[in-house]
Write an enzyme that holds these catalytic residues in place. Structure first.
Site, PDB file in Angstrom:
ATOM      1  N   SER A 113       0.870  -1.192   0.000  1.00 17.93           N
ATOM      2  CA  SER A 113       0.000   0.000   0.000  1.00 17.93           C
ATOM      3  C   SER A 113       0.898   1.230   0.000  1.00 17.93           C
ATOM      4  O   SER A 113       2.062   1.144   0.437  1.00 17.93           O
ATOM      5  CB  SER A 113      -0.841  -0.001   1.274  1.00 17.93           C
ATOM      6  N   TYR A 158      -1.267  -1.064  10.361  1.00 22.09           N
ATOM      7  CA  TYR A 158      -1.411  -1.215   8.901  1.00 22.09           C
ATOM      8  C   TYR A 158      -0.158  -0.695   8.198  1.00 22.09           C
ATOM      9  O   TYR A 158       0.416  -1.377   7.337  1.00 22.09           O
ATOM     10  CB  TYR A 158      -2.661  -0.449   8.435  1.00 22.09           C
TER      11      TYR A 158
HETATM   12  P1  NAP Z   1     -11.367  -6.096   0.451  1.00 21.74           P
HETATM   13  O1  NAP Z   1     -12.366  -5.744  -0.602  1.00 21.74           O
HETATM   14  O2  NAP Z   1     -11.750  -6.017   1.886  1.00 21.74           O
HETATM   15  O3  NAP Z   1     -10.826  -7.563   0.109  1.00 21.74           O
HETATM   16  C1  NAP Z   1      -9.948  -8.235   0.951  1.00 21.74           C
HETATM   17  C2  NAP Z   1     -10.400  -9.687   1.031  1.00 21.74           C
HETATM   18  O4  NAP Z   1      -9.456 -10.392   1.858  1.00 21.74           O
HETATM   19  C3  NAP Z   1     -11.773  -9.844   1.687  1.00 21.74           C
HETATM   20  O5  NAP Z   1     -12.532 -10.838   1.038  1.00 21.74           O
HETATM   21  C4  NAP Z   1     -11.387 -10.255   3.119  1.00 21.74           C
HETATM   22  O6  NAP Z   1     -12.417 -10.946   3.774  1.00 21.74           O
HETATM   23  C5  NAP Z   1     -10.202 -11.125   2.828  1.00 21.74           C
HETATM   24  N1  NAP Z   1      -9.369 -11.386   3.998  1.00 21.74           N
HETATM   25  C6  NAP Z   1      -9.088 -10.554   5.020  1.00 21.74           C
HETATM   26  N2  NAP Z   1      -8.316 -11.166   5.918  1.00 21.74           N
HETATM   27  C7  NAP Z   1      -8.101 -12.436   5.468  1.00 21.74           C
HETATM   28  C8  NAP Z   1      -7.404 -13.547   5.974  1.00 21.74           C
HETATM   29  N3  NAP Z   1      -6.796 -13.534   7.169  1.00 21.74           N
HETATM   30  N4  NAP Z   1      -7.353 -14.666   5.213  1.00 21.74           N
HETATM   31  C9  NAP Z   1      -7.973 -14.724   4.018  1.00 21.74           C
HETATM   32  N5  NAP Z   1      -8.695 -13.706   3.520  1.00 21.74           N
HETATM   33  C10 NAP Z   1      -8.765 -12.576   4.237  1.00 21.74           C
HETATM   34  O7  NAP Z   1     -10.072  -5.194   0.332  1.00 21.74           O
HETATM   35  P2  NAP Z   1      -9.224  -4.659  -0.917  1.00 21.74           P
HETATM   36  O8  NAP Z   1      -9.309  -3.184  -0.884  1.00 21.74           O
HETATM   37  O9  NAP Z   1      -9.544  -5.401  -2.142  1.00 21.74           O
HETATM   38  O10 NAP Z   1      -7.768  -5.036  -0.383  1.00 21.74           O
HETATM   39  C11 NAP Z   1      -6.931  -6.007  -0.991  1.00 21.74           C
HETATM   40  C12 NAP Z   1      -5.500  -5.700  -0.598  1.00 21.74           C
HETATM   41  O11 NAP Z   1      -5.139  -4.424  -1.125  1.00 21.74           O
HETATM   42  C13 NAP Z   1      -5.256  -5.628   0.910  1.00 21.74           C
HETATM   43  O12 NAP Z   1      -4.011  -6.209   1.221  1.00 21.74           O
HETATM   44  C14 NAP Z   1      -5.219  -4.141   1.177  1.00 21.74           C
HETATM   45  O13 NAP Z   1      -4.463  -3.817   2.313  1.00 21.74           O
HETATM   46  C15 NAP Z   1      -4.561  -3.636  -0.097  1.00 21.74           C
HETATM   47  N6  NAP Z   1      -4.814  -2.223  -0.364  1.00 21.74           N
HETATM   48  C16 NAP Z   1      -6.067  -1.749  -0.515  1.00 21.74           C
HETATM   49  C17 NAP Z   1      -6.254  -0.385  -0.755  1.00 21.74           C
HETATM   50  C18 NAP Z   1      -7.623   0.232  -0.930  1.00 21.74           C
HETATM   51  O14 NAP Z   1      -7.684   1.466  -0.965  1.00 21.74           O
HETATM   52  N7  NAP Z   1      -8.689  -0.536  -1.060  1.00 21.74           N
HETATM   53  C19 NAP Z   1      -5.143   0.455  -0.823  1.00 21.74           C
HETATM   54  C20 NAP Z   1      -3.877  -0.073  -0.658  1.00 21.74           C
HETATM   55  C21 NAP Z   1      -3.725  -1.429  -0.430  1.00 21.74           C
HETATM   56  P3  NAP Z   1     -13.393 -10.081   4.784  1.00 21.74           P
HETATM   57  O15 NAP Z   1     -14.020  -9.026   3.935  1.00 21.74           O
HETATM   58  O16 NAP Z   1     -14.372 -11.085   5.293  1.00 21.74           O
HETATM   59  O17 NAP Z   1     -12.478  -9.537   5.833  1.00 21.74           O
END
Ligand code: NAP
Length: 245
Positions: A137, A150
């Site tokens: 991130s 985080y």
């Molecule tokens: P998201 O829509 O919440 O998707 C993340 C998925 O991972 C969800 O299905 C979540 O399940 C699952 N998950 C969480 N903890 C887990 C675990 N221990 N084992 C297996 N699955 C798990 O989030 P996203 O925005 O797509 O994020 C994906 C990645 O991108 C993350 O690493 C996040 O930190 C990174 N990121 C996101 C952003 C942003 O702005 N969205 C920015 C920078 C980086 P639940 O929903 O049930 O928890």
């Protein structure tokens, strides 16, 4: 197709960036294991149809990771690509962060990538090739208030990426990471419903919109395909220019 005959494990592919990546990989010819602790992952696998399997996985548990890798080997016979995408983000002032929240964030966002990489690397060494993409991130590059665990987890993931890239380059295992900016997913939904906060994110992003999951999926595709064979240990920042200022 860029991933024809390739197999991939994508963690956290039940939603957001991971789901968009799984759908894109499928269009590019990959066979995919969807590993998520949420049952939403089943929907992603069903949407893809054949050549995709869901396994309920908590990436912070070594036993779940073992089962995830085993499913990929049982179904597809090899592991070409690992996308360490599962992540959680919780906000607290540092001085009010419960110790268990700190531990869980580090365990999912950082230890999860370590456990999954540890498991698949021996397979990739046997195959003489592999691609690992870690989803960090911009919070791993610059400070974000009230996100100590985080930020630390995502900064740690960047360091881990460089370490693995150096350690396994001779085995032709590429390890890179992506640093997304603000992407509209379930993770950011609540924050982005706050009009003032959304406006502040939009103002901090020079590109005239916030990111979409597909913006990151295409970056992951590049780092997972043979087009990036000479790229390793890098951070590809996809943030609409947030950190360029
Ligand atoms: P998201 O829509 O919440 O998707 C993340 C998925 O991972 C969800 O299905 C979540 O399940 C699952 N998950 C969480 N903890 C887990 C675990 N221990 N084992 C297996 N699955 C798990 O989030 P996203 O925005 O797509 O994020 C994906 C990645 O991108 C993350 O690493 C996040 O930190 C990174 N990121 C996101 C952003 C942003 O702005 N969205 C920015 C920078 C980086 P639940 O929903 O049930 O928890």
């Amino acid at each position: 197709m860029k991933l024809e005959n390739k197999t991939a494990i994508i963690t956290g592919a039940g939603s957001g960036i991971g789901k968009a990546t799984a759908l894109l990989f499928a269009r590019e010819g990959a066979k995919i294991i969807i590993a998520d602790w949420s049952d939403e992952g089943k929907n992603t696998a069903e949407e893809i149809g054949k050549n995709s399997y869901f396994i309920k996985t908590d990436v912070s548990r070594a036993k779940d990771i073992d089962n995830m890798a085993k499913l990929c080997l049982d179904k597809f016979g090899k592991i070409d690509i690992l996308v360490n995408n599962a992540g959680i983000a919780r906000t607290f002032p540092l001085h009010e962060t419960p110790e268990e929240e700190w531990d869980q964030t580090i365990n999912v966002n950082l230890k999860g990538a370590f456990l999954a990489s540890k498991k698949v690397i021996p397979e990739m060494i046997k195959q003489g090739k592999g691609k690992i993409v870690n989803i960090s991130s911009i919070a791993g590059l610059v400070g974000f208030s009230q996100a100590s665990a985080y930020c630390a987890s995502k900064g740690g993931l960047i360091s881990l990426t460089r370490e693995m890239a150096v350690e396994y380059a001779k085995e032709k295992i590429n390890v890179n990471c992506i640093a997304p900016g603000i992407i509209e997913t379930a993770m950011t939904k609540e924050m982005l419903q706050d009009t003032a906060l959304r406006k502040s994110f939009e103002e901090a992003t020079p590109y005239p919109r916030l990111g979409q999951p597909e913006d990151i999926a295409y970056a992951i595709l590049y780092l997972s395909s043979s087009e990036s064979d000479f790229v390793t240990g890098q951070v590809l920042t996809a943030d609409g220019g947030w950190t360029a200022k």
